[in-house]
Design an enzyme around this catalytic site. Structure first.
Site, short mmCIF file in Angstrom:
data_model
loop_
_atom_site.label_atom_id
_atom_site.label_comp_id
_atom_site.label_asym_id
_atom_site.label_seq_id
_atom_site.Cartn_x
_atom_site.Cartn_y
_atom_site.Cartn_z
N LYS B 89 -5.10 13.92 10.97
CA LYS B 89 -4.72 15.21 11.54
C LYS B 89 -5.09 15.33 13.02
O LYS B 89 -4.41 16.02 13.78
CB LYS B 89 -5.38 16.35 10.75
CG LYS B 89 -4.89 16.49 9.32
CD LYS B 89 -3.45 16.94 9.25
CE LYS B 89 -3.00 17.22 7.81
NZ LYS B 89 -1.55 17.48 7.73
N GLU B 111 -2.83 26.94 9.95
CA GLU B 111 -2.99 27.01 8.51
C GLU B 111 -3.73 25.76 8.07
O GLU B 111 -3.70 24.74 8.75
CB GLU B 111 -1.62 27.05 7.83
CG GLU B 111 -0.93 25.68 7.64
CD GLU B 111 -0.53 24.98 8.94
OE1 GLU B 111 -0.44 25.65 9.97
OE2 GLU B 111 -0.32 23.74 8.90
N SER B 378 -4.85 8.11 4.74
CA SER B 378 -4.76 9.19 5.73
C SER B 378 -6.07 9.92 5.96
O SER B 378 -6.26 10.52 7.02
CB SER B 378 -3.67 10.18 5.30
OG SER B 378 -3.95 10.65 3.99
#
Lengths: 275, 400
Positions: B89, B111, B378
């Site tokens: 991210k 969010e 990830s």
């Protein structure tokens, strides 16, 4: 269900209001709140008490342009099993009561039914057109075609941040009227209608000959009169929904609704002293 | 794959289904990111942050003991879990935070589902002196309590969203309402490849570095391109990031793994491609879990980060065009893969990434020992210990 007239849009009513030297009063209520039957009774009561046009709210699971009050009403309506078919029933009932009904719907509800089929069903129910808060003209090709085919109004929104270029694009795509969302933000009762409302109205007026109706935040006779001093129509939503939300039973809510509607109807006939 | 290019569209998918009030901000953002993409100063600053702050390039790790349970294929993991803040991210967040400053805005909102994007955003806001508010579903604040504490520690305000299903979708609704109200000062730092144009394209581009690095690393380590690239798909940002550089490599299969939850027939899942039709949610046309009236259906997954009823529009395009394929892994298969990687390789993956591992086990068994697989790991699994402890009965009051 009413028969289909050549012109079922809102234009006739808005022209009549203008001829009377006043703004139109447009009232919003969601279908299915507190029940399907109750919401239809409430819409008819609004018409009887002086609303000129009814904005028929289509309950949706993810209403990103709505504040807490209307979110809660939509959630309750869906929880109780309200369906899209009920929107057409309510639409027909409002038409029968003598006011043009114009559903306000988030776009996925229309897409799911099929744009052409939704338009056909809406026209058959006597609907005047659609208000589409999350559809911009850039994405509205199918809706423009279907609304043309069925003689339906197309009401897109403009906002205080809209550039003059966007105002030109959006108003050119509208039919019936232009919805000027006067405050940046979601629906809800506000103590003051945004100071930018008159400015947005004037900029929109310069872009189009269509009637321009102003909404977001109006709840009192005084606010209605203030907006009516320049706008072609005054749109009221949350304040009307609140009448039903705060009532212990439907009859009490209907009384409050009639009383507020009458106040607002007086407001749109009043010339504001500051103008 | 043919058809003319329309800005903001991936075939029939994508677009900009938003209130008119957001159009100027989206156009401003689109202009800013296009300028930045060719601005040497912006690119140098982002590169510096990658090298000296988040720790790029991330490595690839071959996992032979794990691969022994996956048909004996050679498997490499792209280690996005080793980035600062613990997941991919941060790639997108640092870039968007730089854009926020370039646009003269002082506040970011975001969010978050699992909390990874929220933590990354709070981190970038702290680094760059931006005001930060994170919207998170109430259910998710409970199952990811540690990440809530991390975000608050970093100075962000965390707002639990209680209505709707109280998960990621409702957090996005609330963030959109905030944005419509405060768009003059605020940038909505969307954390995945969904939302209105230009977000899907922009967020993909900010994650594209994953695939660019991994492709070169696999070529160096294995001497050839992988047979398949595998990634989990919630909104789908890590998957688009690792897929994109391989799209023109025709021999490389691109395989996305969705959350199968408790199984498709249970209705409690987030396998959009296995069950859904196209529709519009949060500004984009894509596959969407919805009922006959177009109301959004609630999704379910053991991993909060995949618990979303729609999917990035470019994935819908890749799926319908046949360039990528999508499968799903159920909660049970995911927890097995999660445990297997811990026990065989000493790597604790995020539950989201464990979906990709479950997919790799399946694909590896299909292709056999000659196969070469690249899997996007990830994120790391520290945040998921509460869920894992309950699943495996690791603590006194845990349950199997």
């Amino acid at each position: 269900m009413s028969t289909l007239h050549l012109s079922t849009g809102v234009g006739g009513v808005l022209a009549r209001c203008r001829a009377e030297g006043r703004a139109a009063l447009i009232g919003y209520l969601p279908v299915g709140y507190p029940s399907v039957e109750g919401s239809i009774e409430a819409m008819v009561a609004m018409v009887e008490a002086g609303v000129d046009i009814v904005e028929v709210g289509v309950p949706y699971s993810d209403p990103v342009m709505d504040g807490p009050l209307i979110q809660a009403a939509a959630a309750a309506a869906l929880e109780a099993g309200t369906r899209v078919d009920d929107v057409f029933t309510a639409t027909a009932a409002v038409r029968e009561a003598g006011a043009p009904p114009i559903p306000m719907t988030y776009w996925n509800v229309v897409l799911r039914r099929g744009v052409e089929r939704f338009a056909a069903d809406l026209a058959a129910a006597g609907g005047a057109g659609l208000i589409t808060p999350d559809l911009i003209p850039d994405e509205a090709g199918d809706w423009v075609a279907a609304s043309d085919a069925h003689g339906l109004d197309r009401v897109f929104l403009v906002a205080p941040v809209s550039t003059d270029e966007r105002l030109a694009v959006v108003t050119a795509a509208c039919r019936g009227f232009v919805y000027a969302a006067s405050t940046m933000g979601v629906t809800g009762v506000r103590s003051a209608v945004g100071g930018g409302a008159a400015e947005l109205f004037a900029r929109t007026r310069a872009a189009t000959d269509l009637p321009v109706c102003v909404g977001l935040g109006v709840s009192t006779r005084e606010q209605a009169a203030e907006v009516a001093s320049y706008a072609d129509g005054v749109i009221v939503g949350s304040a009307l929904v609140r009448c039903l939300a705060e009532a212990r039973e439907l009859s009490e809510g209907l009384d409050a609704l009639r009383s507020l509607t009458a106040e607002l109807a007086a407001g749109v006939r009043q010339r504001h002293p500051n103008t | 794959m043919s058809g003319e290019y329309t800005p903001g569209r991936f075939g029939a998918f994508g677009g900009r289904y938003v209130p008119e009030a957001l159009v100027p901000a989206l156009e401003e953002l689109d202009e800013a990111r296009q300028k930045a993409a060719v601005d040497p100063d912006f690119l140098a600053e982002l590169d510096r942050l990658h090298r000296t702050y988040s720790g790029r390039p991330s490595i690839i790790t071959e996992v032979p003991r794990f691969a022994g349970h996956a048909g004996g294929a050679r498997i490499f993991l792209k280690r996005e879990d080793l980035n600062h803040t613990g997941s991919h991210k941060i790639n997108n967040v640092l870039a968007q935070a730089l854009l926020t400053k370039r646009m003269g805005k002082t506040r970011v909102i975001a969010e978050t589902g699992a909390g990874q994007h929220g933590v990354a955003t709070a981190t970038a806001a702290a680094l760059m002196g931006l005001e930060c508010r994170i919207y998170m579903g109430k259910v998710d604040t409970e199952r990811q309590a540690l990440n809530v504490a991390r975000m608050r520690m970093l100075g962000a305000e965390v707002v639990p969203v209680e209505h709707g299903s109280a998960t990621l979708k409702d957090a996005i609704n609330e963030a959109l309402r905030d944005w419509v109200t405060n768009v003059g000062t605020t940038h909505y730092l969307i954390g995945t490849v969904t939302g209105p144009h230009p977000f899907p394209e922009m967020v993909r581009d900010f994650h594209r570095i994953i695939g660019v690095e991994a492709r070169a690393q696999v070529l160096q380590e294995a001497g050839r391109l992988p047979d398949a690239v595998i990634a989990c798909v919630g909104g789908g940002s890590n998957a688009m990031g690792i897929f994109h550089r391989f799209i023109d490599d025709e021999g490389v299969r691109l395989i996305g793994i969705e959350a199968g939850g408790e199984g498709i027939e249970s209705g409690r899942h987030a396998a959009r491609f296995a069950s859904a039709d196209p529709g519009v949610l949060h500004g984009a046309m894509s596959y969407l879990m919805q009922d006959a009236d177009g109301q959004t259906v609630e999704s379910h997954s053991i991993s909060a980060g995949l618990d979303y009823p729609s999917v990035g529009p470019e994935h819908s395009f890749l799926r319908d065009s046949g360039r990528a394929e999508y499968r799903y892994a159920t909660d049970g298969a995911v927890m097995e893969a999660f445990e297997l990687l811990c026990r065989t390789e000493g790597i604790i993956p995020a539950l989201e990434s464990a979906h990709a591992l479950a997919g790799a086990i399946e694909v590896g068994r299909e292709l056999g020992p000659q196969a070469l697989l690249l899997v996007c790991l990830s994120g790391r699994g520290d945040k998921d210990m509460h869920t894992a402890a309950a699943w495996f009965g690791l603590v006194e009051d845990g349950k199997k």
